[in-house]
Design an enzyme around this catalytic site. Structure first.
Site, PDB file in Angstrom:
ATOM      1  N   SER A  10     147.149  15.240 -24.500  1.00 15.75           N
ATOM      2  CA  SER A  10     147.742  15.213 -25.828  1.00 15.75           C
ATOM      3  C   SER A  10     149.157  15.754 -25.870  1.00 15.75           C
ATOM      4  CB  SER A  10     146.889  16.042 -26.803  1.00 15.75           C
ATOM      5  OG  SER A  10     145.627  15.471 -26.985  1.00 15.75           O
TER       6      SER A  10
ATOM      7  N   ILE B 158     150.698  16.696 -35.981  1.00 18.68           N
ATOM      8  CA  ILE B 158     150.196  15.414 -35.518  1.00 18.68           C
ATOM      9  C   ILE B 158     150.032  15.483 -34.007  1.00 18.68           C
ATOM     10  CG2 ILE B 158     150.570  12.918 -35.453  1.00 18.68           C
ATOM     11  CD1 ILE B 158     150.258  14.149 -38.315  1.00 18.68           C
ATOM     12  N   GLU B 159     148.843  15.158 -33.553  1.00 16.48           N
ATOM     13  CA  GLU B 159     148.514  15.112 -32.132  1.00 16.48           C
ATOM     14  C   GLU B 159     148.315  13.648 -31.749  1.00 16.48           C
ATOM     15  OE1 GLU B 159     144.766  16.458 -29.235  1.00 16.48           O
ATOM     16  OE2 GLU B 159     144.856  17.131 -31.318  1.00 16.48           O
ATOM     17  N   ILE B 160     148.911  13.240 -30.656  1.00 17.68           N
ATOM     18  CA  ILE B 160     148.636  11.916 -30.110  1.00 17.68           C
ATOM     19  C   ILE B 160     147.980  12.151 -28.769  1.00 17.68           C
ATOM     20  CG2 ILE B 160     149.575   9.737 -29.275  1.00 17.68           C
ATOM     21  CD1 ILE B 160     151.761   9.968 -31.335  1.00 17.68           C
TER      22      ILE B 160
END
Length: 128
Positions: free
Chosen positions: A109, A120-122
């Protein structure tokens, strides 16, 4: 009851147009107009409904507040590609790439904040 997935979440925001522009520019989300002129962000099979602070749609959370969200979005893109895209968009990465645990297993992540300060985590599943 057989729950399958999250359909949408709601963000209370300070400036709907600024949030729409950020998510469209940085993450390629589609801005859609709902009934009554309300706005939402659509991507894949999910949607983020946007409520203007002070003019929230009822019913809603008891204490809606801009910047109170912490959301993980799943990508199939390699995380170095995500990092490069975020940097090219002028987005400051606040953490990562780091290993984390997603709903279905291990993910890698990267974290950043939107204009309201939402985290916001991707993440990308490591088995991909």
């Amino acid at each position: 009851m057989n729950l399958q997935r999250i359909d949408h979440v709601v963000f209370t925001v300070r400036d709907i147009e600024a949030i729409c522009a950020f998510y469209r520019r940085v993450l390629g989300m589609e801005v859609v107009t709902l009934d009554g002129g309300r706005k939402a962000l659509r991507f894949g099979e999910c949607k983020i409904n946007l409520h203007q602070t002070g003019r929230e749609f009822a019913p809603g959370a008891r204490r809606p507040e801009p910047g109170a969200q912490d959301l993980c979005l799943v990508t199939t893109s390699p995380i170095p590609v995500v990092v490069d895209q975020l940097r090219r968009a002028g987005v400051e990465i606040v953490d990562g790439p780091v290993p984390r645990m997603g709903a279905l297993g291990g993910i890698e992540s990267v974290y950043f904040r939107d204009p309201d300060g939402n985290l916001i985590e991707i993440g990308r599943y490591v088995s991909q």
